[in-house]
Design a protein around this motif. Sequence first.
Motif, mmCIF file in Angstrom:
data_model
loop_
_atom_site.group_PDB
_atom_site.id
_atom_site.type_symbol
_atom_site.label_atom_id
_atom_site.label_comp_id
_atom_site.label_asym_id
_atom_site.label_seq_id
_atom_site.Cartn_x
_atom_site.Cartn_y
_atom_site.Cartn_z
ATOM 1 N N LEU A 163 15.602 129.662 -40.165
ATOM 2 C CA LEU A 163 15.610 128.145 -40.267
ATOM 3 C C LEU A 163 15.578 127.366 -39.114
ATOM 4 C CD1 LEU A 163 17.949 127.534 -43.016
ATOM 5 C CD2 LEU A 163 15.580 127.205 -43.269
ATOM 6 N N THR A 164 16.112 128.014 -38.070
ATOM 7 C CA THR A 164 16.163 127.492 -36.746
ATOM 8 C C THR A 164 14.906 128.014 -35.867
ATOM 9 O OG1 THR A 164 17.665 129.200 -35.953
ATOM 10 C CG2 THR A 164 18.634 127.183 -36.456
ATOM 11 N N VAL A 185 9.407 126.463 -37.914
ATOM 12 C CA VAL A 185 9.271 126.290 -39.342
ATOM 13 C C VAL A 185 8.569 125.045 -39.565
ATOM 14 C CG1 VAL A 185 10.957 127.997 -39.918
ATOM 15 C CG2 VAL A 185 11.432 125.620 -39.620
ATOM 16 N N ASP A 186 8.259 124.748 -40.677
ATOM 17 C CA ASP A 186 7.714 123.363 -41.295
ATOM 18 C C ASP A 186 6.668 123.221 -40.362
ATOM 19 O OD1 ASP A 186 9.958 123.310 -43.241
ATOM 20 O OD2 ASP A 186 11.224 122.319 -41.785
ATOM 21 N N GLY A 187 5.791 123.728 -40.049
ATOM 22 C CA GLY A 187 4.645 123.653 -39.317
ATOM 23 C C GLY A 187 4.744 123.478 -37.915
ATOM 24 N N HIS A 188 5.949 123.527 -37.170
ATOM 25 C CA HIS A 188 6.158 123.347 -36.122
ATOM 26 C C HIS A 188 6.010 124.678 -35.151
ATOM 27 C CE1 HIS A 188 9.399 119.949 -36.893
ATOM 28 N NE2 HIS A 188 7.998 119.563 -36.539
ATOM 29 N N ASP A 189 5.464 124.945 -34.153
ATOM 30 C CA ASP A 189 5.362 125.938 -33.315
ATOM 31 C C ASP A 189 6.367 126.184 -32.223
ATOM 32 O OD1 ASP A 189 4.859 123.913 -31.525
ATOM 33 O OD2 ASP A 189 2.758 124.919 -30.907
ATOM 34 N N THR A 235 23.524 125.064 -43.607
ATOM 35 C CA THR A 235 21.834 124.740 -43.828
ATOM 36 C C THR A 235 21.471 123.078 -44.182
ATOM 37 O OG1 THR A 235 22.680 125.191 -46.352
ATOM 38 C CG2 THR A 235 21.549 126.982 -44.952
ATOM 39 N N LYS A 259 18.935 120.785 -42.086
ATOM 40 C CA LYS A 259 18.082 119.527 -42.633
ATOM 41 C C LYS A 259 18.344 118.257 -41.761
ATOM 42 C CE LYS A 259 18.410 121.568 -47.080
ATOM 43 N NZ LYS A 259 19.018 121.367 -48.751
ATOM 44 N N SER A 315 16.816 118.161 -36.312
ATOM 45 C CA SER A 315 15.673 118.526 -35.846
ATOM 46 C C SER A 315 15.543 119.196 -34.459
ATOM 47 C CB SER A 315 14.435 117.629 -35.914
ATOM 48 O OG SER A 315 14.379 117.077 -37.494
ATOM 49 N N ARG A 353 11.737 118.323 -29.472
ATOM 50 C CA ARG A 353 10.218 118.524 -29.278
ATOM 51 C C ARG A 353 10.083 119.140 -27.855
ATOM 52 N NH1 ARG A 353 6.738 117.139 -33.275
ATOM 53 N NH2 ARG A 353 4.907 117.371 -31.431
#
Length: 311
Positions: free
Chosen positions: A249-250, A253-257, A290, A294, A297, A300
Amino acid sequence: MSTDLFSEVLNFPDPDAQQRFAALVGVEEVKQRLVSEALMLLDHQIVITWSERHHGNAIRAVNELATRPPLIILAGDVGTGKTELAETFVDAVARRMHVNGTLYTLSLAARGEGAVGQMSTLIGNAFKIVADESRASNHSGKPSKISVLLVDEGDALAQSRELIQMHHEDRAGVNALIKGIDGLKRHNTPLLVVLCTNRLGALDPAVKRRAAYTVTLQRPNDTQRRLLLSELLDDIALTDNELNHLVALTGPVDGHDFGYTYSDLRQRLVPEAVILGVTYNVPLSYQILTEAVKRVSPTRPFAHKGEGKAI
């Protein structure tokens, strides 16, 4: 000593720095290489002794090693531990050398206020002050104390002079920085310059070329995140599957590279989980962790694509 030029002055050995350095998990190879490089830059007798033991004299390669400028560059994205590493490795070096050490963090005030010649004068003064404080040796010629001049956010001070829009004072500041580094090499001062940057590609080529050691710190991979989470949550009852899921999860994920940084895990995710536990009045658990994921985030990436290859 002028306090305006330095935002912080830390003395070593220091138990807190020792603990912080030990807590930097997942980067053991970088830590070991950093300490080894510092030892050889600060006390060249270490290399000479090695050469005499194995080759009978100081071989040519050893003499070439001695010509390296005492500059180390720590590059990498935000949150990858550059500043924490720079602020704590001095403790390990001082303990290995059995001497006292001092870390001087160059203040952004050293950039001056734009007056002609001000930045180069301030930077020159900073080097002179630290060098004067560092020139001490014992009867054997070995350093009796060591110093490190930390230039954090180094791209703000050592940006490339190839930039067309670069102000004259900024160019003069880069020249003063290079002159200061070269002066330490000539005078064999037991002083290191450590420059941290988020943008390795933005540094002046002459600065990068002078670095005895350059390393780009990466965000933690799966193995490193698992190691850090295991340490941070060692007293929480988690199954292997639950820990593995938190590691996933860390990550990207979710479309991030990109995944979480070290500081994201230490300073944002785990504290958020504790806050949730206190708020709900429940023990820290996989479910709470978990939920924290959520809400938090990953930071970046800062560096632009193409700005330096990780090593």
